[in-house]
Design an enzyme around this catalytic site. Structure first.
Site, PDB file in Angstrom:
ATOM      1  N   HIS A  79       0.837  -1.215   0.136  1.00  0.00           N
ATOM      2  CA  HIS A  79       0.001   0.014   0.042  1.00  0.00           C
ATOM      3  C   HIS A  79       0.847   1.402  -0.090  1.00  0.00           C
ATOM      4  O   HIS A  79       0.605   2.366  -0.731  1.00  0.00           O
ATOM      5  CB  HIS A  79      -0.988   0.142   1.113  1.00  0.00           C
ATOM      6  CG  HIS A  79      -2.116  -1.186   1.250  1.00  0.00           C
ATOM      7  ND1 HIS A  79      -3.021  -1.246   2.047  1.00  0.00           N
ATOM      8  CD2 HIS A  79      -2.318  -1.738   0.395  1.00  0.00           C
ATOM      9  CE1 HIS A  79      -3.875  -1.928   1.885  1.00  0.00           C
ATOM     10  NE2 HIS A  79      -3.362  -2.394   0.599  1.00  0.00           N
ATOM     11  N   LYS A  97      -8.131  -0.828   3.684  1.00  0.00           N
ATOM     12  CA  LYS A  97      -7.488  -0.885   4.928  1.00  0.00           C
ATOM     13  C   LYS A  97      -6.800  -2.335   5.031  1.00  0.00           C
ATOM     14  O   LYS A  97      -6.970  -3.158   4.366  1.00  0.00           O
ATOM     15  CB  LYS A  97      -8.916  -0.893   5.934  1.00  0.00           C
ATOM     16  CG  LYS A  97      -9.931  -2.110   5.641  1.00  0.00           C
ATOM     17  CD  LYS A  97      -9.418  -3.359   6.499  1.00  0.00           C
ATOM     18  CE  LYS A  97     -10.477  -4.313   6.057  1.00  0.00           C
ATOM     19  NZ  LYS A  97      -9.813  -5.739   6.283  1.00  0.00           N
TER      20      LYS A  97
END
Length: 351
Positions: A79, A97
């Site tokens: 990420h 997330k």
């Protein structure tokens, strides 16, 4: 911009079943690009959702200047690098997330987004429900000083975290994405506790000062059972319990209780219901949604498009998501050290 151009990086299970269908169907967004290193998969997904631009490398997508915002839906440990590249190119970002798997990386993204005047948001689905808004208002305005939080999340992740060969079908979870710490950063903590603490920190607006954590992997390559006790900055205590050992037929337990000096709030994330109990016993109910699911999987990307168009607010801002990452960073360190660990804060000199 009235109809922002949005691209998606990663075309695995969650992107294929949540983000891409929601963007393709949303009249307020133009799904313009897909980035996926597996060229055959990229072309198949692009054809399915009517996407014009297909890339196998993020640098090429960014150089083409065909998006205003990007959704990052890739393994957890990727990420930071992908989101940073997008932000450096002047592109708004929604990151699935957890935002990252370390506090330093999370704070870096928040700092960069703020310095460039860009939106950074995170795919916390529970934030986009009527119950979440009800609970946030009740905790901040109705129950007085926050005294204690108790959060619980059970799920059936044991098989997923066990690893093994990935299935040939891309639109189902791939065990090696979650069972390999080099990809996931961890198990139940980064995959499930992030839901709970993301909600707690967003609801209270409070950071955590210190956490003690026990973890049990039960023979798996990542944590399967997590138990944490923590202390908020400014006062108030909390506990988190989360297990991936749920069995078939076991009802979900995704819930958070907030106790204050003037009342209590019960939040059932699984059903989308919540209750405020004021001093004296008066109850105020937020019932489950009468229409739509309690877990609206397409809501984060629709809200992202509306945010970029200037028609909405950031319901899962990067700074609060980074505080959640910092909590988990300290929790994993505590499980390894056997002692309570301080949670890093963005304002620390050496974050």
């Amino acid at each position: 911009m009235t109809k922002p151009r949005v691209g998606v990086v990663g075309t695995g299970w969650w992107a294929g079943t949540a983000h891409l269908p929601a963007l393709a169907a949303h009249p307020g967004a133009d799904l313009t690009a897909i980035c996926e290193p597996k060229a055959d998969r990229a072309r198949e997904v692009a054809a399915r959702f009517g996407v014009r631009h297909v890339f196998v490398d993020l640098a090429d997508l960014l150089a083409a200047e065909v998006v205003d915002g990007l959704v990052i839906a890739t393994p957890h440990t990727t990420h930071h690098a992908l989101a940073r590249a997008a932000l450096e190119a002047g592109v708004h970002v929604l990151v699935e997330k957890p935002l990252t798997t370390s506090a330093a990386e999370a704070f870096d993204l928040v700092d960069l987004a703020e310095s460039r005047g860009l939106q950074l948001t995170v795919g916390y689905t529970y934030h986009h429900t009527p119950a979440a808004a009800f609970v946030r208002d009740a905790v901040r305005e109705e129950i007085g000083d926050l005294v204690c939080v108790a959060a619980q999340f059970n799920s059936a992740t044991q098989t997923l975290f066990g690893g093994g060969d990935d299935p040939g079908e891309p639109d189902v979870p791939h065990p090696m994405t979650y069972a390999d710490p080099a990809r996931s950063g961890g198990g139940q903590g980064h995959t499930q506790v992030t839901h709970l603490m993301g909600a707690v920190i967003w609801t209270t607006g409070r950071e955590v000062e210190e956490v003690f954590c026990y973890q049990d992997d039960r023979g798996l390559p990542v944590d399967l059972v997590d138990v944490m006790a923590f202390r908020f900055a400014g006062g108030g205590l909390g506990t988190v319990t989360s297990t991936g050992t749920a069995v078939d037929g076991q009802p979900p337990r995704h819930r958070i209780h907030y106790d204050g000096t003037r009342g209590t709030v019960f939040h059932d994330l699984a059903t989308g219901a919540a209750t405020l109990v004021r001093a004296g016993g008066q109850r105020v109910e937020c019932p489950p949604p009468s229409e739509g699911p309690a877990y609206p999987v397409g809501a984060p990307v629709r809200a992202f498009a509306e945010l970029l168009a200037g028609r909405g607010t950031n319901r899962a801002p990067g700074d609060l998501a980074a505080a959640t990452v910092a909590f988990l960073d300290a929790a994993y360190r505590s499980a390894a050290s056997g002692r309570a660990e301080r949670v890093p804060h963005r304002g620390d000199a050496n974050h």
